[in-house]
Design an enzyme around this catalytic site. Structure first.
Site, mmCIF file in Angstrom:
data_model
loop_
_atom_site.group_PDB
_atom_site.id
_atom_site.type_symbol
_atom_site.label_atom_id
_atom_site.label_comp_id
_atom_site.label_asym_id
_atom_site.label_seq_id
_atom_site.Cartn_x
_atom_site.Cartn_y
_atom_site.Cartn_z
ATOM 1 N N LYS A 43 -5.994 -12.761 -12.327
ATOM 2 C CA LYS A 43 -6.502 -13.739 -11.277
ATOM 3 C C LYS A 43 -6.820 -13.162 -9.925
ATOM 4 C CE LYS A 43 -3.203 -16.956 -12.747
ATOM 5 N NZ LYS A 43 -1.861 -17.754 -12.512
ATOM 6 N N GLU A 99 -12.388 -5.575 -9.566
ATOM 7 C CA GLU A 99 -10.847 -5.670 -9.684
ATOM 8 C C GLU A 99 -10.589 -5.918 -8.098
ATOM 9 O OE1 GLU A 99 -8.357 -5.764 -11.151
ATOM 10 O OE2 GLU A 99 -8.068 -4.806 -12.961
ATOM 11 N N ASP A 103 -4.092 0.320 -9.689
ATOM 12 C CA ASP A 103 -2.846 0.985 -9.144
ATOM 13 C C ASP A 103 -2.730 2.039 -10.385
ATOM 14 O OD1 ASP A 103 -0.177 1.126 -8.823
ATOM 15 O OD2 ASP A 103 0.206 -0.767 -8.376
ATOM 16 N N PHE A 152 3.487 -2.323 -1.679
ATOM 17 C CA PHE A 152 3.082 -3.746 -2.471
ATOM 18 C C PHE A 152 2.142 -4.522 -1.438
ATOM 19 C CE2 PHE A 152 3.204 -7.754 -4.577
ATOM 20 C CZ PHE A 152 3.111 -7.183 -5.963
ATOM 21 N N VAL A 153 0.940 -4.771 -2.232
ATOM 22 C CA VAL A 153 0.023 -5.636 -1.096
ATOM 23 C C VAL A 153 0.050 -7.160 -1.762
ATOM 24 C CG1 VAL A 153 -0.804 -3.945 -0.141
ATOM 25 C CG2 VAL A 153 -1.860 -4.386 -1.882
ATOM 26 N N ASP A 159 -1.018 -11.099 -5.662
ATOM 27 C CA ASP A 159 0.152 -12.121 -5.291
ATOM 28 C C ASP A 159 1.402 -11.201 -5.502
ATOM 29 O OD1 ASP A 159 -0.243 -11.434 -8.290
ATOM 30 O OD2 ASP A 159 1.355 -12.872 -8.744
ATOM 31 N N ARG A 165 -1.801 -15.633 -2.604
ATOM 32 C CA ARG A 165 -3.130 -15.298 -2.985
ATOM 33 C C ARG A 165 -3.889 -16.036 -1.929
ATOM 34 N NH1 ARG A 165 -3.068 -13.307 -8.441
ATOM 35 N NH2 ARG A 165 -1.812 -14.233 -9.874
#
Ligand code: PRP
Length: 179
Positions: A43, A99, A103, A152-153, A159, A165
């Site tokens: 998503k 995308e 990662d 972590f973003v 999300d 989101r």
């Protein structure tokens, strides 16, 4: 003692919008006169894609593919499965995968292999965020906006456990100790 998460703004919405416009301009030049099909990865890329295609100035179609890898965890589990298939014809068309983030690269590596088997005229990758420090497989990103550190973003489509989101900017999510 309990733990909680704190958000820190990394890229505000205006900075993201500027980068999205720049990418869209390049894409519009590179694909002029070509049958362009943009494929967004659900998503996370949905919000990025919706801004990107509106800034593209040449004819463009878009579709989505569903991939799942992270579950509700902060680190990738490395397992990739297709959860929703695009309905558009792909053979002989110029496919551009969109995308939100690359990662480990495992998701997009597996996706590009799947799409290559559809015999497109060309296959390229556009990723808003690139986190090269975590890469497990080599990935060539044709269009990317931000190279980010190993944080972590969330936000702008990304999300944590399906939350955040809808934030207009991109934030780091960090665990903060609390009594
Ligand atoms: C995230 C992100 C990319 C992928 C990147 O999706 O949107 O698709 O993981 O990770 P990788 O490079 O380590 O493979 P996720 O599986 O979290 O689903 P979501 O897009 O629904 O949030």
């Amino acid at each position: 003692m309990t733990s909680r998460y704190s958000l820190k703004l990394l890229y505000p919405r205006d900075e993201i919008a500027g980068e999205v416009r720049r990418m869209a301009e390049r894409i519009s030049v590179d694909y002029a006169g070509k049958d362009l099909l943009v494929i967004g990865v659900l998503k996370g890329a949905a919000i990025f894609l919706s801004d990107l295609v509106r800034a593209i100035t040449i004819p463009v179609e878009f579709d989505f593919i569903g991939l799942a890898s992270y579950g509700d965890r902060v680190t990738s589990c490395g397992e990739v499965k297709i959860t929703a298939y695009p309905t558009s014809a792909m053979e002989g068309r110029h496919l551009l995968v969109v995308e939100d983030i690359v990662d480990t690269g495992l998701c997009v590596d597996s996706l590009l292999k799947f799409l290559k088997e559809r015999n497109p005229a060309s296959l390229k990758l556009c990723a808003l965020l690139d986190k090269p420090v975590r890469r497990q497989v080599p990935v060539n990103i044709d269009y990317s906006a931000f190279t980010i550190p190993d944080k972590f973003v969330v936000g702008y489509g990304l999300d944590y456990a399906q939350r955040y989101r809808n934030l207009p900017g991109i934030h780091t999510l960090e665990e903060a100790a609390d009594d």
